[in-house]
Design a protein around this motif. Structure first.
Motif, PDB file in Angstrom:
ATOM      1  N   ILE A   1      72.454  69.134   3.882  1.00 16.72           N
ATOM      2  CA  ILE A   1      71.145  69.462   4.450  1.00 16.72           C
ATOM      3  C   ILE A   1      71.014  70.965   4.676  1.00 16.72           C
ATOM      4  CG2 ILE A   1      69.655  69.179   6.480  1.00 16.72           C
ATOM      5  CD1 ILE A   1      70.770  66.337   6.732  1.00 16.72           C
ATOM      6  N   GLY A   2      72.042  71.567   5.282  1.00 13.50           N
ATOM      7  CA  GLY A   2      71.982  73.008   5.555  1.00 13.50           C
ATOM      8  C   GLY A   2      71.901  73.831   4.290  1.00 13.50           C
ATOM      9  N   SER A   3      72.740  73.508   3.299  1.00 11.37           N
ATOM     10  CA  SER A   3      72.712  74.279   2.054  1.00 11.37           C
ATOM     11  C   SER A   3      71.415  74.062   1.293  1.00 11.37           C
ATOM     12  CB  SER A   3      73.917  73.890   1.183  1.00 11.37           C
ATOM     13  OG  SER A   3      73.916  72.491   0.939  1.00 11.37           O
ATOM     14  N   SER A   4      70.855  72.834   1.357  1.00  8.54           N
ATOM     15  CA  SER A   4      69.581  72.569   0.687  1.00  8.54           C
ATOM     16  C   SER A   4      68.453  73.377   1.319  1.00  8.54           C
ATOM     17  CB  SER A   4      69.249  71.080   0.753  1.00  8.54           C
ATOM     18  OG  SER A   4      70.225  70.326   0.059  1.00  8.54           O
ATOM     19  N   LEU A   5      68.460  73.493   2.648  1.00 10.37           N
ATOM     20  CA  LEU A   5      67.436  74.303   3.310  1.00 10.37           C
ATOM     21  C   LEU A   5      67.519  75.763   2.882  1.00 10.37           C
ATOM     22  CD1 LEU A   5      67.509  72.807   6.936  1.00 10.37           C
ATOM     23  CD2 LEU A   5      65.705  72.556   5.219  1.00 10.37           C
ATOM     24  N   ILE A   6      68.734  76.276   2.755  1.00 10.16           N
ATOM     25  CA  ILE A   6      68.902  77.659   2.292  1.00 10.16           C
ATOM     26  C   ILE A   6      68.367  77.817   0.867  1.00 10.16           C
ATOM     27  CG2 ILE A   6      70.608  79.434   1.721  1.00 10.16           C
ATOM     28  CD1 ILE A   6      72.346  78.323   3.973  1.00 10.16           C
TER      29      ILE A   6
ATOM     30  N   LEU B   1      64.533  77.725   0.921  1.00 12.90           N
ATOM     31  CA  LEU B   1      63.997  78.975   1.461  1.00 12.90           C
ATOM     32  C   LEU B   1      64.052  80.083   0.411  1.00 12.90           C
ATOM     33  CD1 LEU B   1      62.876  80.535   3.889  1.00 12.90           C
ATOM     34  CD2 LEU B   1      65.225  80.978   4.601  1.00 12.90           C
ATOM     35  N   MET B   2      65.169  80.171  -0.316  1.00 11.24           N
ATOM     36  CA  MET B   2      65.305  81.185  -1.367  1.00 11.24           C
ATOM     37  C   MET B   2      64.281  80.969  -2.489  1.00 11.24           C
ATOM     38  SD  MET B   2      69.461  81.404  -1.669  1.00 11.24           S
ATOM     39  CE  MET B   2      69.331  82.407  -3.132  1.00 11.24           C
ATOM     40  N   CYS B   3      64.083  79.694  -2.900  1.00  7.66           N
ATOM     41  CA  CYS B   3      63.153  79.410  -3.995  1.00  7.66           C
ATOM     42  C   CYS B   3      61.713  79.732  -3.605  1.00  7.66           C
ATOM     43  CB  CYS B   3      63.279  77.947  -4.411  1.00  7.66           C
ATOM     44  SG  CYS B   3      64.787  77.563  -5.318  1.00  7.66           S
ATOM     45  N   PHE B   4      61.301  79.337  -2.376  1.00  4.43           N
ATOM     46  CA  PHE B   4      59.934  79.621  -1.954  1.00  4.43           C
ATOM     47  C   PHE B   4      59.713  81.129  -1.783  1.00  4.43           C
ATOM     48  CE2 PHE B   4      59.786  75.092  -0.560  1.00  4.43           C
ATOM     49  CZ  PHE B   4      58.659  74.736  -1.270  1.00  4.43           C
ATOM     50  N   THR B   5      60.735  81.830  -1.302  1.00  2.00           N
ATOM     51  CA  THR B   5      60.629  83.285  -1.184  1.00  2.00           C
ATOM     52  C   THR B   5      60.505  83.937  -2.555  1.00  2.00           C
ATOM     53  OG1 THR B   5      61.990  83.202   0.821  1.00  2.00           O
ATOM     54  CG2 THR B   5      61.725  85.339  -0.237  1.00  2.00           C
ATOM     55  N   TRP B   6      61.296  83.453  -3.497  1.00  2.00           N
ATOM     56  CA  TRP B   6      61.240  83.962  -4.878  1.00  2.00           C
ATOM     57  C   TRP B   6      59.863  83.687  -5.486  1.00  2.00           C
ATOM     58  CZ3 TRP B   6      64.916  81.981  -9.349  1.00  2.00           C
ATOM     59  CH2 TRP B   6      64.714  82.773 -10.467  1.00  2.00           C
ATOM     60  N   ALA B   7      59.346  82.475  -5.271  1.00  2.00           N
ATOM     61  CA  ALA B   7      58.027  82.128  -5.826  1.00  2.00           C
ATOM     62  C   ALA B   7      56.935  83.020  -5.250  1.00  2.00           C
ATOM     63  CB  ALA B   7      57.718  80.656  -5.530  1.00  2.00           C
ATOM     64  N   LYS B   8      57.022  83.326  -3.943  1.00  3.94           N
ATOM     65  CA  LYS B   8      56.014  84.173  -3.328  1.00  3.94           C
ATOM     66  C   LYS B   8      56.118  85.607  -3.825  1.00  3.94           C
ATOM     67  CE  LYS B   8      54.216  85.652   1.168  1.00  3.94           C
ATOM     68  NZ  LYS B   8      54.366  85.567   2.642  1.00  3.94           N
TER      69      LYS B   8
ATOM     70  N   VAL C   1      58.279  78.713 -10.480  1.00  4.92           N
ATOM     71  CA  VAL C   1      59.282  78.762  -9.412  1.00  4.92           C
ATOM     72  C   VAL C   1      58.819  77.943  -8.205  1.00  4.92           C
ATOM     73  CG1 VAL C   1      60.590  80.282  -7.877  1.00  4.92           C
ATOM     74  CG2 VAL C   1      60.096  81.008 -10.199  1.00  4.92           C
ATOM     75  N   ALA C   2      57.521  77.989  -7.894  1.00  2.06           N
ATOM     76  CA  ALA C   2      57.002  77.181  -6.785  1.00  2.06           C
ATOM     77  C   ALA C   2      57.167  75.690  -7.089  1.00  2.06           C
ATOM     78  CB  ALA C   2      55.539  77.515  -6.537  1.00  2.06           C
TER      79      ALA C   2
ATOM     80  N   PHE D   1      63.166  70.698  -5.861  1.00  2.00           N
ATOM     81  CA  PHE D   1      64.396  70.684  -5.064  1.00  2.00           C
ATOM     82  C   PHE D   1      64.170  70.001  -3.715  1.00  2.00           C
ATOM     83  CE2 PHE D   1      66.047  74.626  -7.465  1.00  2.00           C
ATOM     84  CZ  PHE D   1      66.726  73.809  -8.357  1.00  2.00           C
ATOM     85  N   THR D   2      62.992  70.220  -3.114  1.00  2.00           N
ATOM     86  CA  THR D   2      62.698  69.610  -1.821  1.00  2.00           C
ATOM     87  C   THR D   2      62.693  68.090  -1.923  1.00  2.00           C
ATOM     88  OG1 THR D   2      61.338  71.528  -1.209  1.00  2.00           O
ATOM     89  CG2 THR D   2      61.030  69.509   0.060  1.00  2.00           C
ATOM     90  N   VAL D   3      61.921  67.564  -2.879  1.00  4.93           N
ATOM     91  CA  VAL D   3      61.802  66.112  -3.010  1.00  4.93           C
ATOM     92  C   VAL D   3      63.123  65.499  -3.468  1.00  4.93           C
ATOM     93  CG1 VAL D   3      60.552  64.263  -4.194  1.00  4.93           C
ATOM     94  CG2 VAL D   3      59.348  66.338  -3.502  1.00  4.93           C
ATOM     95  N   LYS D   4      63.840  66.170  -4.393  1.00  4.56           N
ATOM     96  CA  LYS D   4      65.107  65.645  -4.891  1.00  4.56           C
ATOM     97  C   LYS D   4      66.141  65.563  -3.783  1.00  4.56           C
ATOM     98  CE  LYS D   4      67.758  64.285  -8.310  1.00  4.56           C
ATOM     99  NZ  LYS D   4      67.479  63.033  -9.058  1.00  4.56           N
ATOM    100  N   SER D   5      66.234  66.583  -2.933  1.00  2.00           N
ATOM    101  CA  SER D   5      67.206  66.552  -1.835  1.00  2.00           C
ATOM    102  C   SER D   5      66.860  65.453  -0.836  1.00  2.00           C
ATOM    103  CB  SER D   5      67.263  67.915  -1.148  1.00  2.00           C
ATOM    104  OG  SER D   5      65.991  68.270  -0.636  1.00  2.00           O
ATOM    105  N   LEU D   6      65.574  65.266  -0.549  1.00  2.00           N
ATOM    106  CA  LEU D   6      65.167  64.165   0.341  1.00  2.00           C
ATOM    107  C   LEU D   6      65.532  62.819  -0.262  1.00  2.00           C
ATOM    108  CD1 LEU D   6      61.667  65.380   1.571  1.00  2.00           C
ATOM    109  CD2 LEU D   6      63.789  65.293   2.888  1.00  2.00           C
ATOM    110  N   SER D   7      65.363  62.676  -1.592  1.00  2.00           N
ATOM    111  CA  SER D   7      65.715  61.429  -2.264  1.00  2.00           C
ATOM    112  C   SER D   7      67.207  61.131  -2.130  1.00  2.00           C
ATOM    113  CB  SER D   7      65.315  61.517  -3.737  1.00  2.00           C
ATOM    114  OG  SER D   7      65.787  60.403  -4.459  1.00  2.00           O
ATOM    115  N   ILE D   8      68.055  62.142  -2.278  1.00  2.00           N
ATOM    116  CA  ILE D   8      69.501  61.947  -2.160  1.00  2.00           C
ATOM    117  C   ILE D   8      69.878  61.575  -0.732  1.00  2.00           C
ATOM    118  CG2 ILE D   8      71.721  63.130  -2.337  1.00  2.00           C
ATOM    119  CD1 ILE D   8      70.564  64.728  -4.653  1.00  2.00           C
ATOM    120  N   LEU D   9      69.229  62.221   0.260  1.00  2.00           N
ATOM    121  CA  LEU D   9      69.526  61.894   1.656  1.00  2.00           C
ATOM    122  C   LEU D   9      69.105  60.466   1.990  1.00  2.00           C
ATOM    123  CD1 LEU D   9      68.482  65.235   3.391  1.00  2.00           C
ATOM    124  CD2 LEU D   9      70.792  64.351   3.064  1.00  2.00           C
ATOM    125  N   VAL D  10      67.955  60.030   1.461  1.00  2.00           N
ATOM    126  CA  VAL D  10      67.516  58.641   1.695  1.00  2.00           C
ATOM    127  C   VAL D  10      68.499  57.667   1.065  1.00  2.00           C
ATOM    128  CG1 VAL D  10      65.725  56.959   1.142  1.00  2.00           C
ATOM    129  CG2 VAL D  10      65.100  59.208   1.966  1.00  2.00           C
TER     130      VAL D  10
END
Length: 481
Positions: A45-50, A53-60, A67-68, A74-83
């Motif tokens: 969870i912690g590494s996925s949040l990092i 954050l990096m991807c959204f910053t890069w996209a902006k 990139v967005a 990555f957001t949806v895929k990480s949530l899928s793995i956690l579920v």
């Protein structure tokens, strides 16, 4: 770092417990395993949040839609793995196992659809590869329909259902990359490697599932696959961004060099104006000559850049973009001067068999040989040869009647029939089919309609047995049929 140290400590405790007190330590090992799973999930969870954050910053920062989209994937895929690992967002609202089942399938399929969108934007499939775009669009609809059908499946089959849809999605993307021919080869290789690695992880997960390994181990494999994909996709986007910056930098350097040359010439010219009239006349001529040379060099560079944008890299003929511009211009000139305008559409027969039998490099060599032969037969400077797409070539022949176009098409067929392409120890014999049509000031005709006629003529040649020329007069066909 603390989470990593804690994880190592729990691993050591598990090893010592299993070897030291095997008979009485079953309960302690199970408890340690549960704690270890929780720590791994916390690290994920912690590494996925990092990462997010990096991807959204890069996209902006880069204002990149791709990139967005990647960050959203990555957001949806990480949530899928956690579920899949037991951490559910719906657990805050309900305890119904079927809703948890739908949540898992929804997140997994949504991540696949988002990755389709990322692929479409990355390779511009909607613009350049319409068939591949339609394939991914239809597959997205099918994947979306799986979600309501998940109510019919047992929660025990949820993981298997999501893995099957993911595997089908990866295979479809591999097929798309195989058909893609208009982008950078290195980009295709990296993207294909990403898909192959993910398929390998899927196969490993299937094996663990059927060998009855614990869900925790399978979830760890999913986490590992996610991070390998994140690293490789991030490298892919970085490589793409680097190539864009490099091209922009080279273009800026050329512009700056031209500007400096012009500024230097203007300064020297100003100095010469302050001198005597006799010296001014002679030096102005010299400097003017130098400036003209610099401008000619600049014009040559601009012409070279223009040719790169209008020439097909593989065949050396003009590309589809140039054809779209040229046919409109020649159509208007033909209508204005009341002269005939002929079109020849050439297609290599059984080209897919060449790729399947000898490989795509041999197929590319065949395209180059046929294009070189076509270029040699275009004897007038006004005649234009274009690679329309794949193994198809389109020839624009201004001020050429139907007899002249037919003679040229037959000459192309004869030359290709006699031509042999050597590939290592193999000899490849080719034939082509040609369609011919001529515009002779018929009413209510557009360039698009002219191409429809020549396309029908090519289809007629294919249907009649290939290796021949068919002519389709405009006044003898009803396009509405």
């Amino acid at each position: 770092m603390r989470n990593v140290i804690n994880s190592l400590i729990f691993c050591l405790i598990t090893l010592f417990t299993s070897f030291g007190v095997m008979a009485h330590g079953t309960h302690l090992v199970a408890k340690t395993s549960v704690l270890l799973q929780l720590h791994i999930q916390h690290i994920f969870i912690g590494s996925s949040l990092i990462l997010l954050l990096m991807c959204f910053t890069w996209a902006k920062a880069s204002r990149s839609y791709s990139v967005a989209t990647l960050a959203l994937f990555f957001t949806v895929k990480s949530l899928s793995i956690l579920v899949a690992g037991g951490i559910s967002l719906l657990a805050l609202l309900t305890n119904n196992l079927y809703f948890f089942n739908v949540e898992s399938i929804l997140l997994a399929n949504l991540s696949n659809i988002i990755f389709f969108i990322f692929t479409i934007k990355l390779f511009a499939l909607k613009k350049d590869e319409h068939n591949s775009y339609q394939l991914l669009l239809r597959l997205s609809i099918i994947i979306a329909l799986i979600v309501p059908l998940s109510f019919l499946f047992s929660p025990n089959h949820t993981w298997l259902l999501t893995q099957i849809s993911t595997s089908i999605s990866l295979l479809a993307l591999l097929y798309v990359t195989k058909c893609e021919k208009t982008v950078n080869v290195d980009l295709l290789k990296i993207f294909s490697l990403i898909l192959i690695v993910q398929l390998s992880f899927n196969v490993l997960a299937y094996l663990l599932y059927y060998l009855s390994f614990s869900a925790h181990i399978i979830n760890c494999v999913d986490m590992s696959a996610f991070w390998v994909m994140a690293i490789m996709v991030t490298y892919l986007m970085g490589h793409t961004y680097f190539c864009q910056l490099r091209d922009e930098k080279l273009a800026q350097q050329q512009v700056m060099s031209s500007v400096k040359t012009s500024e230097l010439a203007q300064k020297e010219l100003q100095i010469l104006q302050d001198e005597s009239q006799e010296q001014l006349e002679s030096r102005v001529q010299e400097r003017t000559l130098e400036l003209n040379i610099a401008l000619q060099e600049l014009e040559a560079v601009n012409q070279e850049l223009k040719e790169k944008n209008t020439l097909d890299d593989l065949s050396g003929l003009y590309n589809r973009r140039y054809y779209d511009q040229k046919i409109v211009a020649e159509f208007r000139r033909s209508r204005r001067n009341l002269t005939p305008l002929s079109i020849i559409l050439v297609d290599i027969d059984h080209f897919k068999n060449v790729n399947d039998s000898f490989g795509h490099l041999a197929g590319d060599k065949c395209i180059v040989e046929v294009a070189s032969m076509i270029k040699s037969l275009l004897r007038r400077s006004s005649d234009v040869g274009c690679r329309y797409g794949g193994e198809e070539f389109c020839l624009i022949l201004p001020e050429t009647d139907d007899k002249g176009a037919l003679a040229l098409a037959q000459e192309i067929c004869e030359n290709v029939r006699q031509q042999q392409v050597y590939n290592n120890e193999n000899v490849i014999k080719l034939t082509v089919s040609c369609g011919v049509t001529t515009y002779q000031q018929e009413k209510e005709i557009t360039p698009e309609i002219i191409f429809e006629y020549v396309d029908k003529a090519l289809y007629k040649a294919k249907a009649a047995g290939r290796d021949q020329v068919q002519v389709m007069p405009i006044e003898k066909i009803n396009l509405s049929s």
